[in-house]
Design a protein around this motif. Structure first.
Motif, PDB file in Angstrom:
ATOM      1  N   GLY A  85    -174.542  46.452   2.526  1.00 33.35           N
ATOM      2  CA  GLY A  85    -174.941  46.509   1.133  1.00 33.35           C
ATOM      3  C   GLY A  85    -173.914  47.179   0.245  1.00 33.35           C
ATOM      4  N   ALA A  86    -174.058  46.949  -1.068  1.00 39.71           N
ATOM      5  CA  ALA A  86    -173.083  47.435  -2.039  1.00 39.71           C
ATOM      6  C   ALA A  86    -173.047  48.955  -2.119  1.00 39.71           C
ATOM      7  CB  ALA A  86    -173.386  46.838  -3.416  1.00 39.71           C
ATOM      8  N   ASP A  87    -174.188  49.609  -1.947  1.00 42.41           N
ATOM      9  CA  ASP A  87    -174.217  51.070  -2.076  1.00 42.41           C
ATOM     10  C   ASP A  87    -173.342  51.739  -1.025  1.00 42.41           C
ATOM     11  OD1 ASP A  87    -175.881  50.888  -4.237  1.00 42.41           O
ATOM     12  OD2 ASP A  87    -177.720  51.327  -3.123  1.00 42.41           O
ATOM     13  N   VAL A  88    -173.407  51.259   0.193  1.00 48.10           N
ATOM     14  CA  VAL A  88    -172.591  51.846   1.257  1.00 48.10           C
ATOM     15  C   VAL A  88    -171.111  51.554   1.008  1.00 48.10           C
ATOM     16  CG1 VAL A  88    -172.062  51.827   3.725  1.00 48.10           C
ATOM     17  CG2 VAL A  88    -174.440  51.740   2.960  1.00 48.10           C
ATOM     18  N   ALA A  89    -170.807  50.313   0.640  1.00 46.08           N
ATOM     19  CA  ALA A  89    -169.409  49.971   0.365  1.00 46.08           C
ATOM     20  C   ALA A  89    -168.859  50.814  -0.773  1.00 46.08           C
ATOM     21  CB  ALA A  89    -169.298  48.487   0.025  1.00 46.08           C
ATOM     22  N   ASP A  94    -151.811  47.644   8.301  1.00 52.90           N
ATOM     23  CA  ASP A  94    -152.677  46.482   8.545  1.00 52.90           C
ATOM     24  C   ASP A  94    -153.746  46.814   9.579  1.00 52.90           C
ATOM     25  OD1 ASP A  94    -150.907  45.209   6.885  1.00 52.90           O
ATOM     26  OD2 ASP A  94    -150.423  43.574   8.259  1.00 52.90           O
ATOM     27  N   VAL A  95    -153.403  47.722  10.489  1.00 52.79           N
ATOM     28  CA  VAL A  95    -154.336  48.132  11.542  1.00 52.79           C
ATOM     29  C   VAL A  95    -155.210  49.293  11.081  1.00 52.79           C
ATOM     30  CG1 VAL A  95    -154.528  49.068  13.889  1.00 52.79           C
ATOM     31  CG2 VAL A  95    -152.766  47.356  13.355  1.00 52.79           C
ATOM     32  N   THR A  96    -154.569  50.344  10.569  1.00 56.71           N
ATOM     33  CA  THR A  96    -155.300  51.574  10.266  1.00 56.71           C
ATOM     34  C   THR A  96    -156.153  51.473   9.013  1.00 56.71           C
ATOM     35  OG1 THR A  96    -153.371  52.467   9.092  1.00 56.71           O
ATOM     36  CG2 THR A  96    -153.592  52.997  11.434  1.00 56.71           C
ATOM     37  N   GLY A  97    -155.749  50.645   8.034  1.00 54.53           N
ATOM     38  CA  GLY A  97    -156.542  50.507   6.817  1.00 54.53           C
ATOM     39  C   GLY A  97    -157.954  50.020   7.102  1.00 54.53           C
ATOM     40  N   PRO A  98    -158.110  48.854   7.755  1.00 61.69           N
ATOM     41  CA  PRO A  98    -159.450  48.393   8.096  1.00 61.69           C
ATOM     42  C   PRO A  98    -160.209  49.357   9.006  1.00 61.69           C
ATOM     43  CG  PRO A  98    -157.908  46.575   8.209  1.00 61.69           C
ATOM     44  CD  PRO A  98    -157.087  47.822   8.017  1.00 61.69           C
ATOM     45  N   ILE A  99    -159.535  49.940  10.000  1.00 64.32           N
ATOM     46  CA  ILE A  99    -160.215  50.885  10.896  1.00 64.32           C
ATOM     47  C   ILE A  99    -160.782  52.054  10.097  1.00 64.32           C
ATOM     48  CG2 ILE A  99    -159.844  52.588  12.721  1.00 64.32           C
ATOM     49  CD1 ILE A  99    -157.982  50.606  14.083  1.00 64.32           C
ATOM     50  N   GLU A 100    -160.013  52.555   9.151  1.00 61.81           N
ATOM     51  CA  GLU A 100    -160.473  53.685   8.339  1.00 61.81           C
ATOM     52  C   GLU A 100    -161.709  53.307   7.517  1.00 61.81           C
ATOM     53  OE1 GLU A 100    -160.246  57.685   7.421  1.00 61.81           O
ATOM     54  OE2 GLU A 100    -158.972  56.546   8.792  1.00 61.81           O
ATOM     55  N   VAL A 101    -161.723  52.098   6.976  1.00 58.69           N
ATOM     56  CA  VAL A 101    -162.887  51.660   6.199  1.00 58.69           C
ATOM     57  C   VAL A 101    -164.133  51.608   7.074  1.00 58.69           C
ATOM     58  CG1 VAL A 101    -163.930  49.719   4.953  1.00 58.69           C
ATOM     59  CG2 VAL A 101    -161.561  50.367   4.482  1.00 58.69           C
ATOM     60  N   PHE A 102    -164.027  50.965   8.228  1.00 52.56           N
ATOM     61  CA  PHE A 102    -165.212  50.800   9.082  1.00 52.56           C
ATOM     62  C   PHE A 102    -165.697  52.129   9.646  1.00 52.56           C
ATOM     63  CE2 PHE A 102    -163.226  46.467   9.588  1.00 52.56           C
ATOM     64  CZ  PHE A 102    -164.181  45.814   8.831  1.00 52.56           C
ATOM     65  N   THR A 103    -164.790  53.002  10.048  1.00 49.52           N
ATOM     66  CA  THR A 103    -165.226  54.282  10.608  1.00 49.52           C
ATOM     67  C   THR A 103    -165.763  55.206   9.517  1.00 49.52           C
ATOM     68  OG1 THR A 103    -162.939  55.097  10.534  1.00 49.52           O
ATOM     69  CG2 THR A 103    -163.708  54.148  12.604  1.00 49.52           C
ATOM     70  N   THR A 104    -165.226  55.119   8.311  1.00 47.01           N
ATOM     71  CA  THR A 104    -165.766  55.901   7.202  1.00 47.01           C
ATOM     72  C   THR A 104    -167.177  55.444   6.865  1.00 47.01           C
ATOM     73  OG1 THR A 104    -163.553  56.286   6.276  1.00 47.01           O
ATOM     74  CG2 THR A 104    -165.423  56.598   4.794  1.00 47.01           C
ATOM     75  N   ALA A 105    -167.434  54.146   7.000  1.00 47.86           N
ATOM     76  CA  ALA A 105    -168.784  53.626   6.736  1.00 47.86           C
ATOM     77  C   ALA A 105    -169.820  54.270   7.648  1.00 47.86           C
ATOM     78  CB  ALA A 105    -168.804  52.109   6.893  1.00 47.86           C
ATOM     79  N   ASN A 106    -169.393  54.704   8.828  1.00 42.99           N
ATOM     80  CA  ASN A 106    -170.327  55.367   9.746  1.00 42.99           C
ATOM     81  C   ASN A 106    -170.833  56.698   9.186  1.00 42.99           C
ATOM     82  OD1 ASN A 106    -170.095  53.283  11.569  1.00 42.99           O
ATOM     83  ND2 ASN A 106    -168.576  54.311  12.844  1.00 42.99           N
ATOM     84  N   ASP A 107    -170.083  57.281   8.255  1.00 48.40           N
ATOM     85  CA  ASP A 107    -170.534  58.520   7.619  1.00 48.40           C
ATOM     86  C   ASP A 107    -171.632  58.265   6.583  1.00 48.40           C
ATOM     87  OD1 ASP A 107    -168.669  59.957   9.087  1.00 48.40           O
ATOM     88  OD2 ASP A 107    -167.128  59.807   7.526  1.00 48.40           O
ATOM     89  N   PHE A 108    -171.855  56.994   6.270  1.00 44.69           N
ATOM     90  CA  PHE A 108    -172.827  56.647   5.240  1.00 44.69           C
ATOM     91  C   PHE A 108    -173.885  55.679   5.783  1.00 44.69           C
ATOM     92  CE2 PHE A 108    -168.863  57.787   3.164  1.00 44.69           C
ATOM     93  CZ  PHE A 108    -169.293  58.746   2.267  1.00 44.69           C
ATOM     94  N   GLY A 109    -174.190  55.823   7.062  1.00 47.78           N
ATOM     95  CA  GLY A 109    -175.259  55.030   7.649  1.00 47.78           C
ATOM     96  C   GLY A 109    -174.826  53.818   8.431  1.00 47.78           C
ATOM     97  N   GLY A 110    -173.528  53.532   8.459  1.00 51.11           N
ATOM     98  CA  GLY A 110    -173.052  52.395   9.244  1.00 51.11           C
ATOM     99  C   GLY A 110    -173.062  52.683  10.732  1.00 51.11           C
ATOM    100  N   ARG A 111    -172.957  51.628  11.522  1.00 50.86           N
ATOM    101  CA  ARG A 111    -172.911  51.792  12.980  1.00 50.86           C
ATOM    102  C   ARG A 111    -171.812  50.877  13.526  1.00 50.86           C
ATOM    103  NH1 ARG A 111    -178.418  50.997  15.907  1.00 50.86           N
ATOM    104  NH2 ARG A 111    -177.208  52.029  17.569  1.00 50.86           N
ATOM    105  N   TYR A 112    -170.595  51.146  13.107  1.00 55.18           N
ATOM    106  CA  TYR A 112    -169.467  50.350  13.573  1.00 55.18           C
ATOM    107  C   TYR A 112    -168.860  50.973  14.829  1.00 55.18           C
ATOM    108  CZ  TYR A 112    -169.343  47.721   9.182  1.00 55.18           C
ATOM    109  OH  TYR A 112    -169.657  46.900   8.129  1.00 55.18           O
ATOM    110  N   ARG A 113    -168.490  50.120  15.756  1.00 52.03           N
ATOM    111  CA  ARG A 113    -167.735  50.528  16.941  1.00 52.03           C
ATOM    112  C   ARG A 113    -166.432  49.745  16.938  1.00 52.03           C
ATOM    113  NH1 ARG A 113    -167.707  48.932  22.539  1.00 52.03           N
ATOM    114  NH2 ARG A 113    -169.461  47.507  22.197  1.00 52.03           N
ATOM    115  N   VAL A 114    -165.323  50.442  16.909  1.00 54.24           N
ATOM    116  CA  VAL A 114    -164.017  49.805  16.774  1.00 54.24           C
ATOM    117  C   VAL A 114    -163.248  49.901  18.087  1.00 54.24           C
ATOM    118  CG1 VAL A 114    -161.832  49.791  15.518  1.00 54.24           C
ATOM    119  CG2 VAL A 114    -163.954  50.385  14.314  1.00 54.24           C
ATOM    120  N   ARG A 115    -162.640  48.811  18.488  1.00 51.37           N
ATOM    121  CA  ARG A 115    -161.791  48.819  19.682  1.00 51.37           C
ATOM    122  C   ARG A 115    -160.511  48.044  19.366  1.00 51.37           C
ATOM    123  NH1 ARG A 115    -165.300  44.597  23.482  1.00 51.37           N
ATOM    124  NH2 ARG A 115    -165.083  42.781  22.103  1.00 51.37           N
TER     125      ARG A 115
END
Length: 334
Positions: free
Chosen positions: A184-188, A25-46
């Protein structure tokens, strides 16, 4: 709905953790958001906990915590509230519920994973809203919190600034939806491919085994009928035929299904056949006519109607999602 986050600044994701939290429940969402950073995202997770102490998950794994919930000053673009197997006691934890309310007040979007919906409900955040949770606990959520409209089959539900998801891995589905909302859909789609998951998983929680989701019938005759349908979905399982096998009237058979299974004989048969057809589509290359015949639908058109009605996709689209990494956006997500 609260204001949407701006794409011009880093997107802050705050994940609330606590002793006994479910690890995925914790690591699944974290992995999605941090992986998005490899495709132009700018997520900071705490990660935060009610008292700022590190926690041990239900799996026995330790999780490092960045700060206490009371120390949070920045507004979060997303607040993630996971679940845990000890949710019946967690809903009585005033410190945890206070932390949830405080984080929600400072957040743009609050999202629960699995039984985290019980925590949101206990904190009063789901009053008057639609929500979902793990299919095993949907009835309990509705019973405990009658002001919540529970959508038991949904993988995730949006209502205002609140999102709730079903069991465990559906937190990944929810998080991908948030990435699509933000970037956007392309990044997701790129994140889904990188993680080797569906961007849009076919169907809802009804995808799980019909027999495992069916309450155990009290009467032996009815249990035998259920097993017979599951063992051979292609047989002519009409109401009259099932009643004859059980040695009872069709009317009595219908009443037993309603009282013990909370469904109709026809609905149960369709769900078993749908499950059998999905298995054939996932594992083989048989023509649609063959799949329809062997699973009791009779014709491809009847099977197509059942798939569209129950899963929101055609049999061909369902099969394609097990044959290619393409993740077409066909609008079927909850």
């Amino acid at each position: 709905m609260k204001d949407r986050p701006s794409g011009r600044k880093p997107l802050l994701v705050t994940v609330l953790v606590f002793p006994g939290v479910r690890l995925l429940d914790v690591t699944g969402p974290i992995e999605v958001f941090t992986t998005a950073n490899d495709f132009g995202g700018r997520y900071r997770v705490r990660t935060v906990s009610p008292d700022g102490a590190d926690v041990v998950t239900a799996a026995g794994t330790g999780l490092r915590v960045d700060l206490a919930a009371a120390q949070v000053r920045e507004a979060s673009d997303v607040v993630v509230v996971p679940g845990g197997p000890e949710w019946p006691s967690l809903v009585k934890d005033d410190a945890l519920l206070d932390a949830i309310r405080a984080l929600d007040a400072r957040g743009c979007r609050t999202a629960s994973i699995c039984t985290g919906a019980f925590l949101l409900a206990a904190a009063g955040l789901l009053d008057g809203r639609r929500a979902t949770t793990h299919w095993r606990f949907a009835d309990q959520l509705a019973l405990r919190y009658p002001r919540v409209t529970v959508e038991a089959d949904a993988l995730f539900v949006r209502d205002g600034h609140i999102m709730t998801s079903a069991g465990v891995s559906s937190g990944i589905d929810l998080s991908l939806a948030l990435v699509e909302e933000h970037l956007g859909a392309d990044v997701a789609r790129a994140v889904a491919k990188d993680m080797v998951v569906f961007m849009q998983r076919p169907g809802g929680q009804s995808q799980f085994s019909v027999r495992t989701r069916t309450p155990r019938a009290r009467q032996e005759m009815l249990r035998q009928v259920l097993d017979t349908v599951a063992e051979d979905p292609s047989a002519p399982h009409t109401l009259a035929a099932m009643a004859r096998r059980a040695g009872m009237s069709a009317r009595h058979m219908s009443r037993l299904f309603h009282e013990e299974m909370s469904t109709t004989p026809a609905r149960y048969v369709e769900q078993v056949r749908l499950e059998a057809a999905r298995a054939m589509l996932e594992d083989g290359d048989d023509p649609m006519a063959t799949v329809a015949r062997r699973t009791g639908f009779g014709s491809p058109e009847s099977m197509r109607r059942a798939f569209t009605r129950n899963l929101g996709v055609t049999p061909g689209t369902y099969r394609a999602r097990f044959r290619t990494t393409h993740t077409a956006d066909d609008g079927t997500r909850s």
